[in-house]
Design a protein around this motif. Structure first.
Motif, PDB file in Angstrom:
ATOM      1  N   UNK A   1       0.811  -1.217   0.000  1.00 33.94           N
ATOM      2  CA  UNK A   1       0.000   0.000   0.000  1.00 33.94           C
ATOM      3  C   UNK A   1       0.848   1.272   0.000  1.00 33.94           C
ATOM      4  N   UNK A   2       1.878   1.334  -0.859  1.00 35.23           N
ATOM      5  CA  UNK A   2       2.789   2.488  -0.950  1.00 35.23           C
ATOM      6  C   UNK A   2       3.384   2.838   0.414  1.00 35.23           C
ATOM      7  N   UNK A   3       4.207   1.957   0.951  1.00 39.95           N
ATOM      8  CA  UNK A   3       4.760   2.212   2.285  1.00 39.95           C
ATOM      9  C   UNK A   3       5.670   3.426   2.315  1.00 39.95           C
ATOM     10  N   UNK A   4       5.700   4.085   3.454  1.00 37.87           N
ATOM     11  CA  UNK A   4       6.704   5.112   3.670  1.00 37.87           C
ATOM     12  C   UNK A   4       8.072   4.428   3.736  1.00 37.87           C
ATOM     13  N   UNK A   5       9.129   5.168   3.368  1.00 37.78           N
ATOM     14  CA  UNK A   5      10.480   4.603   3.409  1.00 37.78           C
ATOM     15  C   UNK A   5      11.400   5.560   4.147  1.00 37.78           C
TER      16      UNK A   5
END
Length: 209
Positions: free
Chosen positions: A76-80
């Motif tokens: 789900x478009x993770x933060x990095x």
């Protein structure tokens, strides 16, 4: 609130195990998976759907900077968050350009790391305030007083109107990752740590009129 699900990407077992022990004692952070390489990181994200990837920079199969964009494209478009011994404006700028949420120094304490994870998961940009001016200079090419691009202003206006990322992607016919990248560049230029703060700053400066 459910815990923040994290994929830890670290190739040194001793460091990874120490982090795992610390996270086990923190109620709002859940270690979803560990990976020791860039390739394993992509697979782990595909399998576990984390909220955030804690990414070591120097890994056996390459530079963590090179995979940030790929990780951000995965649901789900993770933060990095990039973890590195080299915390510089150049590195921070590359992280922002790739769609990452910030940089954490390897010398940071584990409590600082946990705080950085919480801030990034909440949508903030995480890097040393002392780097902010130079990061803005590098992103804008015109110094700290640089204006937002037309697209960045448009996206901030939509956020100000209460639109979600999904609604903006549909309205502007852009990929989710593209919208997030424009938003994060706007945050960096404005010196903001969240979308709400960016909207407030842009309004005060008359950039959304």
């Amino acid at each position: 609130m459910p815990p923040i699900r994290v994929v830890l990407v670290e190739d040194h077992d001793m460091v990874a195990e120490a982090m795992e022990l610390v996270f086990a004692g923190i109620g709002d952070i859940d270690l979803a998976a560990r990976a020791g390489s860039l390739a394993d990181a992509v697979r782990a994200v595909e399998l576990t759907y984390p909220d955030l990837v804690l990414l070591d920079r120097r890994l056996p199969d390459g530079d963590g900077l090179e995979v940030i964009g790929r990780l951000r494209e995965l649901a789900p478009e993770p933060k990095v968050l990039l973890v590195t011994a080299e915390v510089s404006a150049g590195v921070a700028t590359r992280v922002v350009e790739a769609g990452g949420s910030g940089v954490v120094a390897k010398t940071a304490g584990l409590h600082q790391l946990a705080d950085a994870i919480r801030r990034a998961a909440a949508g903030e940009m995480v890097f040393d305030a002392g780097l902010l001016g130079e990061v803005i200079d590098r992103l804008s090419g015109r110094g700290a007083a640089a204006e937002l691009t037309a697209r960045e202003r448009e996206i901030l206006r939509l956020f100000a109107d209460g639109a979600t990322v999904d609604e903006i992607t549909q309205r502007l016919h852009l990929a989710r990752n593209t919208v997030r990248n424009h938003a994060q560049r706007a945050l960096a230029k404005l010196g903001a740590h969240s979308r709400l703060e960016a909207v407030a700053i842009a309004r005060r400066r008359g950039l959304l009129d």
